[in-house]
Structures are given as structure tokens and as C-alpha cells.
Motif scaffolding. Structure first.
Motif, short mmCIF file in Angstrom:
data_model
loop_
_atom_site.label_atom_id
_atom_site.label_comp_id
_atom_site.label_asym_id
_atom_site.label_seq_id
_atom_site.Cartn_x
_atom_site.Cartn_y
_atom_site.Cartn_z
N ARG A 104 -4.28 -12.07 1.16
CA ARG A 104 -5.34 -12.40 0.21
C ARG A 104 -4.98 -11.91 -1.19
NH1 ARG A 104 -11.75 -11.09 1.20
NH2 ARG A 104 -12.58 -12.51 -0.39
N LEU A 105 -4.27 -10.79 -1.28
CA LEU A 105 -3.87 -10.27 -2.57
C LEU A 105 -2.66 -10.98 -3.15
CD1 LEU A 105 -4.22 -6.42 -1.94
CD2 LEU A 105 -5.59 -7.78 -3.51
N LEU A 106 -1.73 -11.37 -2.29
CA LEU A 106 -0.44 -11.89 -2.75
C LEU A 106 -0.30 -13.39 -2.60
CD1 LEU A 106 1.81 -9.11 -1.18
CD2 LEU A 106 0.79 -9.16 -3.45
N VAL A 107 -1.40 -14.10 -2.35
CA VAL A 107 -1.30 -15.55 -2.21
C VAL A 107 -0.92 -16.20 -3.53
CG1 VAL A 107 -3.77 -15.89 -2.62
CG2 VAL A 107 -2.49 -17.59 -1.31
N LYS A 108 -1.34 -15.60 -4.64
CA LYS A 108 -0.98 -16.12 -5.96
C LYS A 108 0.23 -15.36 -6.49
CE LYS A 108 -5.77 -17.32 -7.09
NZ LYS A 108 -6.89 -17.13 -8.05
N PRO A 109 1.04 -16.01 -7.32
CA PRO A 109 2.22 -15.31 -7.89
C PRO A 109 1.77 -14.11 -8.71
CG PRO A 109 2.38 -17.69 -8.22
CD PRO A 109 1.00 -17.44 -7.70
N LEU A 110 2.51 -13.05 -8.58
CA LEU A 110 2.17 -11.80 -9.22
C LEU A 110 3.43 -11.16 -9.77
CD1 LEU A 110 -0.08 -9.69 -9.78
CD2 LEU A 110 0.52 -8.62 -7.61
N GLN A 111 3.34 -10.68 -11.00
CA GLN A 111 4.49 -10.03 -11.62
C GLN A 111 4.57 -8.60 -11.11
OE1 GLN A 111 4.39 -9.96 -15.87
NE2 GLN A 111 6.43 -9.05 -16.08
N ALA A 112 5.62 -8.32 -10.38
CA ALA A 112 5.79 -7.00 -9.77
C ALA A 112 6.68 -6.13 -10.65
CB ALA A 112 6.41 -7.14 -8.37
N ASN A 113 6.42 -4.83 -10.62
CA ASN A 113 7.22 -3.87 -11.38
C ASN A 113 7.45 -2.62 -10.55
OD1 ASN A 113 4.60 -3.08 -11.41
ND2 ASN A 113 4.52 -2.55 -13.57
N LEU A 114 7.91 -2.81 -9.33
CA LEU A 114 8.16 -1.70 -8.42
C LEU A 114 9.65 -1.44 -8.31
CD1 LEU A 114 5.71 -2.53 -5.49
CD2 LEU A 114 5.36 -0.90 -7.31
N SER A 115 10.00 -0.19 -8.21
CA SER A 115 11.36 0.21 -7.89
C SER A 115 11.33 0.98 -6.58
CB SER A 115 11.98 1.06 -9.00
OG SER A 115 11.25 2.25 -9.16
N VAL A 116 12.22 0.63 -5.66
CA VAL A 116 12.25 1.20 -4.32
C VAL A 116 13.61 1.83 -4.09
CG1 VAL A 116 11.96 0.74 -1.86
CG2 VAL A 116 10.64 -0.56 -3.52
N VAL A 117 13.60 3.06 -3.63
CA VAL A 117 14.84 3.78 -3.30
C VAL A 117 14.76 4.18 -1.84
CG1 VAL A 117 16.34 5.73 -3.84
CG2 VAL A 117 15.02 4.64 -5.66
N ASP A 118 15.64 3.61 -1.02
CA ASP A 118 15.79 4.00 0.38
C ASP A 118 17.04 4.85 0.50
OD1 ASP A 118 13.56 2.60 1.48
OD2 ASP A 118 14.66 0.73 1.23
N TYR A 119 16.88 6.05 1.00
CA TYR A 119 18.03 6.94 1.04
C TYR A 119 18.06 7.73 2.35
CZ TYR A 119 14.89 10.83 -0.21
OH TYR A 119 13.89 11.75 -0.23
#
Length: 689
Positions: free
Chosen positions: A260-275
């Protein structure tokens, strides 16, 4: 292979103990009938089907279940068991610990039981272990199936249309927690169990109909789905089971809320670090990879690597925050604190730790102190998963909305900086990507400490910037005096800003002290690090108080210097006035003397210029008809001028010499120095010529 490691007579004595501890003849006969083949048939069925299995057991004299329990992994490997089969046998062996003869076994999980306990054979234990292993296998398979279904972002987003009205703008005007978070995005385990219990009418832990699923979703604020769509979701998640358990319902609820939140295009600004301890992978979540991140799961790693994920949001976005709330089941109270920008605090909601920091950072990094200190405010929040996982850290950074009202001087936090220092997220990411990073060897609790420590360093840097600025102002005042560039308005403003800085340092000190009280945050040995951070903050707070005292001293010194400079300026003005008066007096004296000298000459020239004649027409003025009269006239003029100048010079010195002697006598009273000897020293406030 096996009997070579046994002490002499062990097998015979153990067989004797079987009959002694039996509860009756039939029970002893049942125990004696159990063989190693029966146990291995349940623990290693594939190996038991091979024709050489029985031959190896006979060759190695492995007859009873106790013989199997005494084997180690090398013995099992020599028998030919696979890796998974060896693991099952070793796990079963750990539950069937053998003891020396004469010691009675005290647990019914063992192959031998005391006479007064319910007898459990090794074969029955193997069967129960095999059943539990099968259940665990089925549970793991079901969990992997649910993970695959949860990752189908297109399927979940297809349940909603893009034209559906968004619910956020209408509700933000009212209470955020009650109208948004608790009503639509509360995915905490307590809330999910509460809703599922309301759906499960017979309390058997299962839901069988789409109607019950619809009622549960309505309680969670999902009301726009049609019956056909819910039927597809129910069929996709249940598979062949045709029923929903608590885990399946949680998957449906979370995925529908994310869709319901992401059905519309959304400009994301997340950075993910998997370590892990060996490497760190950084990726940026953009519009194309947003659904994959929220609906998917982190990549699989080895069990001993203990992966940790750090998700950072630099530019605050409410929709992304709500999506992360659903994905990581964040508590509504902590999310409300993020939205409302709560004061500096640390708290624990469920299994997650929550930290909020009112951060101060330097806009311009002026190391020489020539420019006033410019500071901007940010609100930093962090969520850390609690034990036993400690594998996730979420951080959010947003501009402080009330910074202009709280910070004296009202510098906007959105002002474009000219020279900006490296922010703490960049430093943290650089530490994680280092070749031999000790940070990667620890869990998310130590990562949370690192975030707090870096924020503390930012605030301490602000304190040091004020120290450099005040030192430069003091040096400028000492060097230039009343011509200094110091501004009392700036000093007064700095004093007020230092008060706010001290208050925020004290708040962060309380957070660090409370964090040191949470033992769950010290699983990786970070207790000493928290104490060290508290010491740094204590020192910075003392520096801020000391700088406040220096501001008072600087104001007093500036006032004294300005008073002294004002007196010196008045003295110089008086000297200038005296010099001007002296100049006018000298000019008047010169004009007076010139007039006095020329008056007799003018009188004589006017007398000799008269045309007085006798009756005969002969001029009657003496020397007028004399042959040398004209020459004698000028000789007389020259003699007069010389005598007049000598008299004027003598008169001038007679008049000014007493004044000079009086000035020489008054010099010691003025300190022995006087810039203008021709002017009296203004001892009593008067001046003389």
C-alpha cells in the motif's frame, strides 16, 4: 575401531546394568532387542538402505544403541555416513550421554531409565528425534516458501491500484501515533498476536476462511481489498495447507501494508551496508531497487559469519520511515518520537533499542578562529535490534525543525554551508570499509555505540570551535586594544549559545549513562567504550561552562579597554585643540607684530605724501627738496625695521620663556613625558599657552 577405545569389560558390565535397571521382564527384553541397526534406520535411513551398512556394523562390532552413541564424527565418517546423517547421529548422541557403571541415569530422555520413571528406549528416542527433525525440516521448508512469497513484490503491489487515495496527508494534521501509526502501521508481535487471536474463533492457532482473514485485515486498517483479491492472497500464502497460522498472517499483513505504501513510485534515499567480519558491501536503494529491498530478505551467508545490516536515511522521508516501520516491526511510540523529533533520550521498546540525539554540527570549519562559529542542528535517531540477534541498525537524520527558536542567533539549519566537515555517516561507512576493521568483528550494539560516539565527537568539536574563537578574540583585544574587532554583541550571543550547548551535552551524558546500564548492549564488550564516551562528554561539558566564564571575563576586559581608549581619545582631542589654539595664537601674534611694525612706516609715507607748498610753490616738507632726501628716507626705514624686529624678537622670548619653564616644571607630574612642550600639561583639566 570402536572397542579399541573402551576400557576392558565395559560392554559386558553395561549389558548387565540393562537387566538390573529394567522395570520388568518384558521391559528388559524390549531394551535388549534394540540394536544399532534400528537406531540408524531412523537417524540415517539412506545409509541403512545400502547393502554394506550391516556388514560394517558387524565388522566394527557396533551392536547396541550405546555403541552408536559412543561414536564420534570421524568414526561415523569411516562408516560412510553423509554430513547431514552424521549431524543427526551426533545430536542424538548428545541426548544419550553414557555414564560409568553403577551411576543411575536421572533423565527420561536417555536410553536407560530408572525403575521409577517411565521407560524410554533408545529406539523410541531416535524415533521422537526423527519426528522432531522432520517437523523442523518441514518448518524450514515452509519458512523458505514464505520467504519466496514475501519477495514477490509485483504480486503484492498488484493488490492495490495506483489511483487509490493516499492516507497520509489527511491524518498528519491530527495525532500521528493514534491516527496513523497504531491504526495502519503497527506490526509489533504483540499487535499481530492480538489481531490473530481475534480471528481465531476456536483458538486452535489456525484460520481457514477468507472471511476471517478479511476481518483481521479490517482491524489493521486494510479495508480496500476485494474478496477476489483476498482469495488470491489466501491461496498463494496457504498453498496446499488451506489454512493460515500466525506466521503466515504476519507475512500477509506486513506485505500488504508495504504494498500500500510502495504501489506508487517513490524516490528513495537509503544506503544499506551489509557486513561480516571479512567484508562489507554498500548499496544505495533507488527507485528501481526499492521494492526488492523492502519485500526481499538479506543475502544468505555462512552461519558463523554473523551478518549485520546498517540502513541509513540521510534525507528524511515519511513514507520510507513507515515502510521501514512495517519491515522491521518498529514500535509506534519510537516512530512517533522520530516524527515529532523528541529530545535526546534512550529507551527500549520490545526487543529494540531506540536512541534520539539532538545533534549540533559546525557549518564552517574555521580552525584559526577569525570567523564567528556557525552551527546547524540535526535530529539523529537510531533503532538497534536487541539480543539475541543484534544484527540490524537503522539510523535517520533530519534537519531540526525548532532549531531557530532554540538556538540563540537563529541560524537556519538549512543554510548552505561554504565549507562542510565530513559528517558522521561518512566516517562510520569508512570505518566499516577499512581493510582490517575491528568494527566488523562486533555486532549491531557496538555499531550503535559508534554512532553515539561519533555524534558526541561532533558536539565536542563545536565546543572546541568556541574555544578557538574566544582565544582569538582575547588575543585580538590584547594586541589591538580599543581598535580590536571584538563585538560585545557576539560575546553575549556566544554566552547564550554555550548555555544551550551545555544543556545538550548534559542530555547526551544521561543517554550514555543509561546505555551503560543496559547489559544487553554490552554483549560484545562495549561497556568500557560507553564509559569512555561518558568521560569525554563530561570533559566537554566542563569546557562549555569554563568558556561561559571566559565570556564574562572578556566582556569586562573589553569594557575596561574601551574606557581607557575613550580617555586616551579625549586626551588626544584636547591636545589637538590646544595645538590648533596655539597655531591661531601664533598667527595672531605674527599679524599683530606685522601691523605694529608697518604702522610707523605707513604714517611717515602718508606724511611725506602730502603736497604742502609755500606761496612760491616750493614744498615745505623737510628733506623733500634735499638732494639725498629719498636715499636718507630709505636708510631710515631700514634702520627702523631692523630695530623693530630686534625688539619684537626680544619681546616674543620674554613672553614665551616663562611658559616653557612652567611646562618643564610640570612634566614630572605627567609621568615625565609630554608630546608637545609648547602646551601646558593638562593636570587640572585646563590648558595654557
Amino acid at each position: 575401531m570402536f572397542n579399541a577405545r573402551l576400557p576392558p569389560g565395559w560392554g559386558e558390565e553395561e549389558t548387565t546394568s540393562l537387566s538390573q535397571h529394567g522395570g520388568g521382564g518384558s521391559r528388559t527384553q524390549e531394551v535388549m532387542e534394540e540394536t544399532s541397526e534400528d537406531v540408524l534406520r531412523f537417524l540415517a535411513p539412506e545409509w541403512s538402505e545400502s547393502p554394506e551398512a550391516a556388514k560394517k556394523l558387524v565388522a566394527e562390532r557396533i551392536k547396541t544403541p550405546l555403541d552408536v552413541a559412543r561414536l564420534d564424527k570421524h568414526d561415523l565418517k569411516e562408516l560412510g555416513l553423509g554430513m547431514a546423517e552424521r549431524a543427526r547421529v551426533l545430536h542424538w548422541s548428545s541426548k544419550t550421554v553414557t555414564q560409568p557403571v553403577g551411576v543411575r541415569r536421572q533423565t527420561s530422555d536417555l536410553g536407560l531409565s530408572p525403575p521409577d520413571a517411565t521407560p524410554t528406549t533408545s529406539l523410541a528416542l531416535a524415533r521422537s528425534w526423527a519426528d522432531a527433525s522432520a517437523r523442523n525440516t518441514r518448518s524450514a521448508i515452509e519458512e523458505r516458501r514464505l520467504d519466496e512469497i514475501e519477495g514477490q513484490a509485483d504480486f503484492w503491489c498488484s493488490c492495490f491500484t495506483r489511483s487509490e487515495k493516499h492516507l497520509l496527508p489527511d491524518c498528519l494534521q491530527d495525532d500521528v501515533r493514534e491516527n496513523i501509526l497504531e491504526a495502519f502501521f503497527d506490526c509489533t508481535p504483540e499487535r499481530v498476536r492480538e489481531v490473530f487471536s481475534g480471528m481465531d474463533a476456536d483458538s486452535d492457532g489456525r484460520v481457514f476462511t477468507v472471511v476471517e482473514l478479511h476481518d483481521g485485515l479490517e482491524r489493521c486498517g486494510i479495508t480496500s481489498l476485494e474478496h477476489v483479491t483476498l482469495s488470491k492472497v489466501f491461496e498463494r500464502v496457504t498453498g496446499d495447507g488451506k489454512m493460515l497460522n500466525l506466521q503466515a498472517f504476519e507475512s500477509i499483513l506486513c506485505r500488504l501494508r508495504l504494498a500500500r505504501l510502495l504501489v506508487k513510485p517513490l524516490q528513495a534515499n537509503l544506503s544499506v551496508v551489509d557486513y561480516t567480519y571479512s567484508k562489507a558491501v554498500v548499496k544505495h536503494v533507488d527507485e528501481d531497487s526499492m521494492r526488492e529491498f523492502f519485500f526481499g530478505h538479506r543475502p544468505d551467508t555462512k552461519a558463523d559469519e554473523n551478518p549485520v545490516r546498517w540502513v541509513h536515511m540521510q534525507n528524511f522521508n515519511l513514507t520510507l520511515l513507515l515502510a521501514l516501520t512495517v519491515k522491521y516491526c518498529l514500535h509506534p511510540l519510537s516512530v512517533e518520537d522520530v516524527i515529532e523529533q523528541c529530545p535526546t533520550k534512550i529507551d527500549r521498546f520490545g526487543q529494540n533499542f531506540f536512541v534520539a540525539i539532538e545533534l549540533l554540527t559546525i557549518v564552517e570549519d574555521g580552525k584559526d578562529g577569525r570567523q564567528p562559529v556557525r552551527v546547524c542542528g540535526h535530529h539523529v535517531t537510531a533503532f538497534c535490534s536487541g539480543p539475541p540477534s543484534l544484527d540490524t541498525l537503522l539510523t535517520f537524520v533530519q534537519s531540526e525543525r525548532n532549531f531557530c527558536e532554540d538556538w540563540p542567533g537563529g541560524l537556519s539549519s538549512t543554510a548552505p554551508p561554504t565549507v562542510r566537515r565530513r559528517a558522521w555517516p561518512e566516517k562510520l561507512q569508512q570505518r566499516l570499509l577499512a581493510a582490517r576493521s575491528r568494527l566488523r568483528e562486533r555486532r549491531a550494539d557496538f555499531l550503535l555505540y559508534t554512532v553515539v560516539d561519533l555524534c558526541a565527537d561532533e558536539i565536542v568539536a563545536v565546543t572546541r570551535a568556541y574555544l578557538v574563537r574566544l582565544a582569538w578574540l582575547e588575543e585580538d583585544l590584547r594586541t589591538h586594544g580599543d581598535r580590536s574587532l571584538i563585538d560585545l554583541g557576539e560575546v553575549s550571543l556566544v554566552k547564550l549559545q554555550l548555555a544551550v550547548l551545555g544543556r545538550r551535552l548534559r542530555s547526551l551524558q544521561r543517554v550514555v549513562r543509561r546505555a551503560s546500564d543496559y547489559r544487553d548492549l554490552h554483549s560484545t564488550g562495549s561497556a568500557d567504550y560507553w564509559k569512555d564516551c561518558a568521560d569525554h562528554l563530561e570533559e566537554a561539558h566542563d569546557d562549555a561552562w569554563h568558556l561561559t566564564q571566559r565570556c564574562d571575563a572578556l566582556q569586562m576586559a573589553h569594557e575596561q579597554v574601551m574606557e581607557k581608549g575613550h580617555g586616551e581619545q579625549l586626551r588626544r582631542q584636547n591636545e589637538l585643540n590646544q595645538l590648533q589654539a596655539e597655531k591661531v595664537n601664533n598667527m595672531l601674534f605674527f599679524l599683530t607684530m606685522s601691523t605694529a611694525l608697518c604702522t610707523p612706516l605707513q604714517f611717515m609715507s602718508s606724511v611725506y605724501g602730502m603736497n604742502f607748498v609755500s606761496q612760491d610753490g616750493i614744498p615745505t616738507i623737510p628733506f623733500l627738496l634735499d638732494k639725498d632726501g629719498y636715499r636718507r628716507f630709505w636708510i631710515g626705514v631700514y634702520v627702523y625695521i631692523v630695530v623693530a624686529l630686534v625688539c619684537a624678537f626680544v619681546l616674543y622670548h620674554r613672553i614665551h620663556r616663562p611658559c616653557c619653564r612652567a611646562n618643564e616644571k610640570r612634566l614630572p607630574a605627567c609621568g615625565g613625558k609630554w608630546e608637545n612642550p609648547a602646551v601646558e600639561c593638562p593636570v587640572d583639566g585646563s590648558s595654557g599657552v
